[in-house]
Write an enzyme that holds these catalytic residues in place. Structure first.
Site, PDB file in Angstrom:
ATOM      1  N   ASN A 214      10.272  32.289  15.386  1.00  0.00           N
ATOM      2  CA  ASN A 214       9.024  32.599  14.672  1.00  0.00           C
ATOM      3  C   ASN A 214       9.350  33.572  13.553  1.00  0.00           C
ATOM      4  O   ASN A 214      10.344  34.285  13.622  1.00  0.00           O
ATOM      5  CB  ASN A 214       8.008  33.251  15.631  1.00  0.00           C
ATOM      6  CG  ASN A 214       8.564  34.536  16.270  1.00  0.00           C
ATOM      7  OD1 ASN A 214       9.341  34.483  17.229  1.00  0.00           O
ATOM      8  ND2 ASN A 214       8.189  35.677  15.729  1.00  0.00           N
TER       9      ASN A 214
ATOM     10  N   HIS B 104      13.219  31.308  32.334  1.00  0.00           N
ATOM     11  CA  HIS B 104      14.519  31.968  32.202  1.00  0.00           C
ATOM     12  C   HIS B 104      15.309  31.590  33.454  1.00  0.00           C
ATOM     13  O   HIS B 104      14.835  31.783  34.561  1.00  0.00           O
ATOM     14  CB  HIS B 104      14.364  33.484  32.103  1.00  0.00           C
ATOM     15  CG  HIS B 104      13.866  33.950  30.757  1.00  0.00           C
ATOM     16  ND1 HIS B 104      14.132  35.200  30.252  1.00  0.00           N
ATOM     17  CD2 HIS B 104      13.131  33.329  29.813  1.00  0.00           C
ATOM     18  CE1 HIS B 104      13.578  35.326  29.056  1.00  0.00           C
ATOM     19  NE2 HIS B 104      12.958  34.201  28.768  1.00  0.00           N
TER      20      HIS B 104
ATOM     21  N   ARG C 174      19.369  36.948  32.131  1.00  0.00           N
ATOM     22  CA  ARG C 174      19.307  38.224  31.411  1.00  0.00           C
ATOM     23  C   ARG C 174      18.200  39.097  31.998  1.00  0.00           C
ATOM     24  O   ARG C 174      17.113  38.624  32.287  1.00  0.00           O
ATOM     25  CB  ARG C 174      19.021  37.919  29.946  1.00  0.00           C
ATOM     26  CG  ARG C 174      18.751  39.129  29.087  1.00  0.00           C
ATOM     27  CD  ARG C 174      18.532  38.748  27.627  1.00  0.00           C
ATOM     28  NE  ARG C 174      19.747  38.910  26.823  1.00  0.00           N
ATOM     29  CZ  ARG C 174      20.069  38.134  25.804  1.00  0.00           C
ATOM     30  NH1 ARG C 174      19.309  37.114  25.471  1.00  0.00           N
ATOM     31  NH2 ARG C 174      21.175  38.367  25.122  1.00  0.00           N
ATOM     32  N   THR C 175      18.519  40.368  32.187  1.00  0.00           N
ATOM     33  CA  THR C 175      17.492  41.349  32.552  1.00  0.00           C
ATOM     34  C   THR C 175      17.108  42.084  31.278  1.00  0.00           C
ATOM     35  O   THR C 175      17.968  42.614  30.577  1.00  0.00           O
ATOM     36  CB  THR C 175      18.035  42.351  33.600  1.00  0.00           C
ATOM     37  OG1 THR C 175      18.388  41.617  34.776  1.00  0.00           O
ATOM     38  CG2 THR C 175      16.992  43.394  33.955  1.00  0.00           C
ATOM     39  N   HIS C 176      15.824  42.047  30.936  1.00  0.00           N
ATOM     40  CA  HIS C 176      15.371  42.680  29.699  1.00  0.00           C
ATOM     41  C   HIS C 176      15.025  44.157  29.919  1.00  0.00           C
ATOM     42  O   HIS C 176      14.560  44.536  31.000  1.00  0.00           O
ATOM     43  CB  HIS C 176      14.143  41.953  29.137  1.00  0.00           C
ATOM     44  CG  HIS C 176      14.479  40.647  28.492  1.00  0.00           C
ATOM     45  ND1 HIS C 176      14.502  39.466  29.196  1.00  0.00           N
ATOM     46  CD2 HIS C 176      14.810  40.330  27.210  1.00  0.00           C
ATOM     47  CE1 HIS C 176      14.839  38.490  28.367  1.00  0.00           C
ATOM     48  NE2 HIS C 176      15.034  38.979  27.160  1.00  0.00           N
TER      49      HIS C 176
ATOM     50  N   SER D 112      16.457  32.519  24.922  1.00  0.00           N
ATOM     51  CA  SER D 112      15.496  31.426  24.722  1.00  0.00           C
ATOM     52  C   SER D 112      15.953  30.479  23.633  1.00  0.00           C
ATOM     53  O   SER D 112      16.293  30.908  22.541  1.00  0.00           O
ATOM     54  CB  SER D 112      14.079  31.917  24.385  1.00  0.00           C
ATOM     55  OG  SER D 112      13.965  33.291  24.467  1.00  0.00           O
TER      56      SER D 112
ATOM     57  N   GLU E 110       5.861  43.149  17.541  1.00  0.00           N
ATOM     58  CA  GLU E 110       5.613  44.249  16.619  1.00  0.00           C
ATOM     59  C   GLU E 110       4.258  44.099  15.931  1.00  0.00           C
ATOM     60  O   GLU E 110       3.742  42.992  15.787  1.00  0.00           O
ATOM     61  CB  GLU E 110       6.696  44.277  15.513  1.00  0.00           C
ATOM     62  CG  GLU E 110       8.078  44.548  16.004  1.00  0.00           C
ATOM     63  CD  GLU E 110       8.665  43.389  16.814  1.00  0.00           C
ATOM     64  OE1 GLU E 110       8.350  42.220  16.514  1.00  0.00           O
ATOM     65  OE2 GLU E 110       9.401  43.671  17.778  1.00  0.00           O
TER      66      GLU E 110
ATOM     67  N   SER F 155      16.329  42.261  22.973  1.00  0.00           N
ATOM     68  CA  SER F 155      17.526  42.265  23.831  1.00  0.00           C
ATOM     69  C   SER F 155      18.753  42.606  22.992  1.00  0.00           C
ATOM     70  O   SER F 155      18.629  43.189  21.917  1.00  0.00           O
ATOM     71  CB  SER F 155      17.697  40.894  24.501  1.00  0.00           C
ATOM     72  OG  SER F 155      17.988  39.908  23.529  1.00  0.00           O
TER      73      SER F 155
HETATM   74  I1  8IG Z   1      11.417  34.668  20.554  1.00  0.00           I
HETATM   75  O1  8IG Z   1       8.851  38.396  16.721  1.00  0.00           O
HETATM   76  C1  8IG Z   1      10.937  36.435  19.818  1.00  0.00           C
HETATM   77  N1  8IG Z   1      11.343  37.558  20.383  1.00  0.00           N
HETATM   78  N2  8IG Z   1      10.552  41.949  19.066  1.00  0.00           N
HETATM   79  N3  8IG Z   1       9.683  40.159  17.876  1.00  0.00           N
HETATM   80  C2  8IG Z   1      10.415  40.636  18.918  1.00  0.00           C
HETATM   81  N4  8IG Z   1      10.997  39.858  19.800  1.00  0.00           N
HETATM   82  C3  8IG Z   1      10.859  38.527  19.638  1.00  0.00           C
HETATM   83  C4  8IG Z   1      10.128  37.970  18.601  1.00  0.00           C
HETATM   84  C5  8IG Z   1       9.512  38.821  17.660  1.00  0.00           C
HETATM   85  N5  8IG Z   1      10.180  36.628  18.736  1.00  0.00           N
END
Ligand code: 8IG
Length: 277
Positions: free
Chosen positions: A240, A76, A97-99, A44, A198, A217
């Protein structure tokens, strides 16, 4: 909902490296390029880089290649692109991408990396959007991944396969990136399973054990890339601050917007780095 089209990787009797070899063969046929030198998985916010690094000579829907799955998320891009770089090298851009959180198993997660290796790739660039734990990082900051902590309790390695992960994220490649942009910071990427973000307590745990970036990932992909003998460059776009580090709740929308705003700048940065490899 179930997949109606079966994926050979889901049959545990199948050798995933054989599927990757077949995928690379199909890719060579469809792109007309028999060997790729560099591969980039664009997470992303990183999509713009594909348009900036060189001339796209082929765009293949990933679902036309054996072992690949359709992307789980709108936004995606599910394509594989072959790009001719100004220096004559060939880049493979993986926008599909496969998560791990999709729950299709780790073989499908790392199939693109194994396919890249089978296509001749020696340098694997793994990018992602992620949360930042360091308060000095503002949304939109790109950072180099210096190491990782894999909290998925899973591995792409099967059986008694022991692989050294010292210098997993190549110090040499990080050095080249820093020559291009000396302001680049680096940090330890902590992969959680997701897809939930989280809790603030989990972010504090990640910080305590040495993490600086939280994401969903890259760590599993990097392990597979190292097994395949590739040199790895990892980069995160901090979209973020991680939960509890930022005082407001996290939203996927906010993440998308931060990615969009940073896209041109980090795309140009990545294009310069790729040109210097
Ligand atoms: I964009 O704050 C993104 N991906 N685990 N935590 C996790 N994955 C993310 C976050 C995040 N922001």
């Amino acid at each position: 909902m179930s997949d109606t089209i079966t994926n050979p990787l889901d049959d545990l009797a199948t050798d995933p490296f054989e599927v990757a070899r077949q995928a690379a063969e199909q890719l060579a046929e469809k792109t007309g390029v028999t060997k790729h030198d560099i591969a980039l998985t664009l997470g992303s916010g990183w999509g713009k880089a594909a348009d900036l690094i060189g001339e796209t000579t082929a765009t293949i829907p990933a679902t036309e290649i054996i072992g690949f799955s359709a992307p789980a998320l709108a936004g995606h891009v599910g394509t594989l692109r072959s790009i001719l770089l100004p220096n004559g090298k060939r880049a493979l851009v993986i926008g599909a991408r496969t998560h791990y959180y999709e729950g299709h198993g780790v073989r499908r997660v790392v199939h693109s990396v194994r396919t890249a290796a089978a296509a001749g790739v020696e340098t694997m660039i793994l990018t992602n959007g992620a949360g930042g734990i360091k308060e000095t990082w503002k949304p939109g900051t790109p950072v180099l991944i210096s190491d990782h902590i894999n909290l998925t309790a899973d591995s792409p390695l099967e059986g008694a396969t022991f692989i050294d992960l010292t210098d997993l994220y190549s110090a040499r490649l990080r050095g080249i990136a820093k020559q291009i942009d000396p302001s680049l910071d680096e940090g330890v990427y902590t992969q959680f399973r997701g897809p939930h973000y989280e809790t603030p307590a989990e972010v504090q745990m990640a910080k305590t054990i040495g993490g600086h970036i939280v994401g969903m990932s890259t760590a599993l992909e990097a392990i597979a890339a190292r097994q395949a003998g590739m040199e790895i460059l990892g980069m995160s776009l901090i979209t973020n601050l991680a939960a509890g580090i930022q005082k407001t709740p996290l939203s996927h929308q906010e993440v998308i917007e931060a990615g969009r705003e940073a896209e041109s700048v980090i795309g140009a940065l990545l294009a310069k780095i790729v040109g210097a490899l």
